[in-house]
Design a protein around this motif. Structure first.
Motif, PDB file in Angstrom:
ATOM      1  N   LEU A 218       0.839  -1.192   0.000  1.00 26.14           N
ATOM      2  CA  LEU A 218       0.000   0.000   0.000  1.00 26.14           C
ATOM      3  C   LEU A 218       0.878   1.246   0.000  1.00 26.14           C
ATOM      4  CD1 LEU A 218      -2.660  -1.139   2.615  1.00 26.14           C
ATOM      5  CD2 LEU A 218      -2.820  -1.210   0.119  1.00 26.14           C
ATOM      6  N   MET A 219       0.394   2.290  -0.665  1.00 26.09           N
ATOM      7  CA  MET A 219       1.122   3.557  -0.755  1.00 26.09           C
ATOM      8  C   MET A 219       0.326   4.644  -0.058  1.00 26.09           C
ATOM      9  SD  MET A 219       2.015   3.333  -4.784  1.00 26.09           S
ATOM     10  CE  MET A 219       0.445   2.566  -5.190  1.00 26.09           C
ATOM     11  N   GLN A 220       1.000   5.453   0.737  1.00 21.80           N
ATOM     12  CA  GLN A 220       0.391   6.600   1.405  1.00 21.80           C
ATOM     13  C   GLN A 220       0.326   7.753   0.412  1.00 21.80           C
ATOM     14  OE1 GLN A 220      -1.417   8.392   3.168  1.00 21.80           O
ATOM     15  NE2 GLN A 220      -0.435   8.660   5.136  1.00 21.80           N
ATOM     16  N   VAL A 221      -0.833   8.389   0.268  1.00 18.75           N
ATOM     17  CA  VAL A 221      -0.962   9.472  -0.702  1.00 18.75           C
ATOM     18  C   VAL A 221      -0.982  10.849  -0.048  1.00 18.75           C
ATOM     19  CG1 VAL A 221      -2.065   8.039  -2.449  1.00 18.75           C
ATOM     20  CG2 VAL A 221      -3.474   9.269  -0.825  1.00 18.75           C
TER      21      VAL A 221
ATOM     22  N   GLU B 213      -0.878   2.822  -8.067  1.00 21.67           N
ATOM     23  CA  GLU B 213      -0.346   4.162  -8.319  1.00 21.67           C
ATOM     24  C   GLU B 213      -1.236   4.899  -9.311  1.00 21.67           C
ATOM     25  OE1 GLU B 213       3.961   6.202  -9.272  1.00 21.67           O
ATOM     26  OE2 GLU B 213       3.783   4.036  -9.111  1.00 21.67           O
ATOM     27  N   GLY B 214      -1.523   6.161  -9.013  1.00 18.02           N
ATOM     28  CA  GLY B 214      -2.334   6.982  -9.891  1.00 18.02           C
ATOM     29  C   GLY B 214      -3.829   6.854  -9.664  1.00 18.02           C
ATOM     30  N   LEU B 215      -4.253   5.965  -8.762  1.00 22.01           N
ATOM     31  CA  LEU B 215      -5.681   5.799  -8.499  1.00 22.01           C
ATOM     32  C   LEU B 215      -6.251   6.999  -7.750  1.00 22.01           C
ATOM     33  CD1 LEU B 215      -8.126   3.894  -8.736  1.00 22.01           C
ATOM     34  CD2 LEU B 215      -7.442   2.893  -6.564  1.00 22.01           C
ATOM     35  N   VAL B 216      -5.448   7.595  -6.882  1.00 21.22           N
ATOM     36  CA  VAL B 216      -5.848   8.766  -6.105  1.00 21.22           C
ATOM     37  C   VAL B 216      -4.906   9.903  -6.461  1.00 21.22           C
ATOM     38  CG1 VAL B 216      -6.026   9.718  -3.771  1.00 21.22           C
ATOM     39  CG2 VAL B 216      -6.755   7.379  -4.220  1.00 21.22           C
ATOM     40  N   GLY B 217      -5.478  11.068  -6.790  1.00 23.96           N
ATOM     41  CA  GLY B 217      -4.643  12.211  -7.153  1.00 23.96           C
ATOM     42  C   GLY B 217      -5.216  13.505  -6.629  1.00 23.96           C
ATOM     43  N   ASP B 218      -4.466  14.570  -6.831  1.00 27.08           N
ATOM     44  CA  ASP B 218      -4.872  15.923  -6.423  1.00 27.08           C
ATOM     45  C   ASP B 218      -5.310  15.965  -4.958  1.00 27.08           C
ATOM     46  OD1 ASP B 218      -4.372  16.809  -9.000  1.00 27.08           O
ATOM     47  OD2 ASP B 218      -6.448  16.533  -9.641  1.00 27.08           O
ATOM     48  N   VAL B 219      -4.487  15.418  -4.070  1.00 26.42           N
ATOM     49  CA  VAL B 219      -4.822  15.371  -2.647  1.00 26.42           C
ATOM     50  C   VAL B 219      -4.568  16.740  -2.030  1.00 26.42           C
ATOM     51  CG1 VAL B 219      -4.311  14.261  -0.446  1.00 26.42           C
ATOM     52  CG2 VAL B 219      -4.208  12.934  -2.557  1.00 26.42           C
ATOM     53  N   LYS B 220      -5.599  17.260  -1.345  1.00 27.70           N
ATOM     54  CA  LYS B 220      -5.484  18.575  -0.698  1.00 27.70           C
ATOM     55  C   LYS B 220      -6.127  18.500   0.681  1.00 27.70           C
ATOM     56  CE  LYS B 220      -5.839  21.111  -5.034  1.00 27.70           C
ATOM     57  NZ  LYS B 220      -6.404  20.182  -5.997  1.00 27.70           N
ATOM     58  N   LEU B 221      -5.511  19.181   1.652  1.00 28.69           N
ATOM     59  CA  LEU B 221      -6.114  19.321   2.964  1.00 28.69           C
ATOM     60  C   LEU B 221      -6.991  20.563   2.920  1.00 28.69           C
ATOM     61  CD1 LEU B 221      -3.054  18.509   5.231  1.00 28.69           C
ATOM     62  CD2 LEU B 221      -4.822  16.980   4.373  1.00 28.69           C
ATOM     63  N   LYS B 222      -8.224  20.440   3.388  1.00 28.33           N
ATOM     64  CA  LYS B 222      -9.213  21.515   3.240  1.00 28.33           C
ATOM     65  C   LYS B 222      -9.648  22.133   4.561  1.00 28.33           C
ATOM     66  CE  LYS B 222     -10.219  21.396  -1.203  1.00 28.33           C
ATOM     67  NZ  LYS B 222     -10.364  22.551  -2.036  1.00 28.33           N
ATOM     68  N   GLY B 223      -8.879  21.986   5.622  1.00 27.97           N
ATOM     69  CA  GLY B 223      -9.290  22.539   6.907  1.00 27.97           C
ATOM     70  C   GLY B 223     -10.251  21.596   7.612  1.00 27.97           C
ATOM     71  N   SER B 224     -10.651  21.981   8.816  1.00 21.89           N
ATOM     72  CA  SER B 224     -11.516  21.085   9.587  1.00 21.89           C
ATOM     73  C   SER B 224     -12.986  21.358   9.284  1.00 21.89           C
ATOM     74  CB  SER B 224     -11.236  21.235  11.080  1.00 21.89           C
ATOM     75  OG  SER B 224     -11.548  22.543  11.491  1.00 21.89           O
ATOM     76  N   LEU B 225     -13.789  20.361   9.528  1.00 23.61           N
ATOM     77  CA  LEU B 225     -15.227  20.438   9.328  1.00 23.61           C
ATOM     78  C   LEU B 225     -15.865  20.654  10.692  1.00 23.61           C
ATOM     79  CD1 LEU B 225     -17.659  20.121   7.411  1.00 23.61           C
ATOM     80  CD2 LEU B 225     -17.616  17.686   7.917  1.00 23.61           C
ATOM     81  N   GLY B 226     -16.502  21.775  10.868  1.00 20.37           N
ATOM     82  CA  GLY B 226     -17.122  22.084  12.153  1.00 20.37           C
ATOM     83  C   GLY B 226     -16.085  22.211  13.251  1.00 20.37           C
ATOM     84  N   CYS B 227     -16.339  21.564  14.380  1.00 16.28           N
ATOM     85  CA  CYS B 227     -15.421  21.676  15.516  1.00 16.28           C
ATOM     86  C   CYS B 227     -14.429  20.511  15.574  1.00 16.28           C
ATOM     87  CB  CYS B 227     -16.212  21.772  16.809  1.00 16.28           C
ATOM     88  SG  CYS B 227     -17.257  20.346  17.112  1.00 16.28           S
ATOM     89  N   SER B 228     -14.339  19.711  14.529  1.00  9.10           N
ATOM     90  CA  SER B 228     -13.417  18.575  14.503  1.00  9.10           C
ATOM     91  C   SER B 228     -11.975  19.067  14.490  1.00  9.10           C
ATOM     92  CB  SER B 228     -13.672  17.719  13.261  1.00  9.10           C
ATOM     93  OG  SER B 228     -12.691  16.709  13.164  1.00  9.10           O
ATOM     94  N   ASP B 229     -11.104  18.319  15.132  1.00 14.69           N
ATOM     95  CA  ASP B 229      -9.681  18.666  15.088  1.00 14.69           C
ATOM     96  C   ASP B 229      -8.965  17.886  13.983  1.00 14.69           C
ATOM     97  OD1 ASP B 229      -9.890  16.229  16.309  1.00 14.69           O
ATOM     98  OD2 ASP B 229      -8.371  16.624  17.832  1.00 14.69           O
ATOM     99  N   HIS B 230      -9.724  17.243  13.112  1.00 12.84           N
ATOM    100  CA  HIS B 230      -9.163  16.541  11.962  1.00 12.84           C
ATOM    101  C   HIS B 230      -9.334  17.391  10.718  1.00 12.84           C
ATOM    102  CE1 HIS B 230      -8.499  12.555  13.777  1.00 12.84           C
ATOM    103  NE2 HIS B 230      -9.483  12.935  14.575  1.00 12.84           N
TER     104      HIS B 230
END
Length: 164
Positions: free
Chosen positions: A89-92, A111-128
C-alpha cells in the motif's frame, strides 16, 4: 462475528464492463485499541488489498509514525507500517495534519488511483482535517487484445516456411 470487532466500513464499487471493481475502506482505530482488534483489522486490510484497486482511508491513531522515513517509536505503530508494507500500500497524503502527526491516512494499492490530494481545513469543531482527492478515471488502454481463435495458423506456418 468470529473476530474482534473493528470500526471499519468496506464498500465494493462495481466497475463498468472490463473496468474492474474498486474497494473503498474507511477505518477508525481507537487510540487504546488492543492487539487482537489490530490483528483483525490487518486481516481485513490484507483481504481488501487483493483487489485490483483499493482506497483505504481513516484515522489510525498512530501519531508516532514518521512518514518521511517510514519509522515509528511504538510496537503497535510498527506493526501497522508492516501491514502497509506487506500489502504493497502507498500513502498518498504527504503532510502532517495535527501538531506534526499523520493521523488521517489515505492508502492505495494502485499508483495513480488517487490524485490531487489537498487538505481543506476542519469540518465544524473537529480537530481533523478534511481530505479532498480525485479518484482517477480509468484510462482506456491502447493495447489490443488479440483473438487467437480467429487466427489463420495455416497461413502463419506458410509465411514462416518462406523465411530463409
Amino acid at each position: 462475528m468470529e473476530e474482534e470487532p473493528t470500526e471499519s466500513l468496506w464498500v465494493r464499487i462495481k466497475g463498468s464492463t472490463g473496468a474492474g471493481d474498486i474497494i473503498v475502506g474507511v477505518c477508525y482505530r481507537p487510540p487504546d485499541q488492543g492487539d487482537r482488534a489490530d490483528e483483525a483489522l490487518y486481516r481485513q486490510i490484507e483481504a481488501a488489498s487483493c483487489s485490483q484497486a483499493l482506497v483505504l482511508m481513516g484515522d489510525f491513531n498512530h501519531p508516532d509514525i514518521y512518514c518521511r522515513d517510514n519509522t515509528a517509536e511504538h510496537k503497535q505503530s510498527r506493526k501497522f507500517l508492516e501491514c502497509v508494507d506487506d500489502n504493497f500500500l502507498m500513502q498518498v497524503i504527504e503532510e502532517p495534519m495535527r501538531r506534526g502527526a499523520m493521523l488521517d491516512i489515505v492508502l492505495t494499492n494502485k499508483e495513480g488511483l488517487v490524485g490531487d490530494v489537498k487538505l481543506k481545513g476542519s469540518l465544524g469543531c473537529s480537530d481533523h482535517e478534511m481530505v479532498d482527492f480525485r479518484a482517477a478515471r480509468r484510462a482506456h488502454s491502447k493495447l489490443t487484445t488479440l483473438d487467437f481463435r480467429r487466427a489463420d495458423f495455416g497461413l502463419f506456418r506458410d509465411l514462416l516456411g518462406r523465411v530463409p
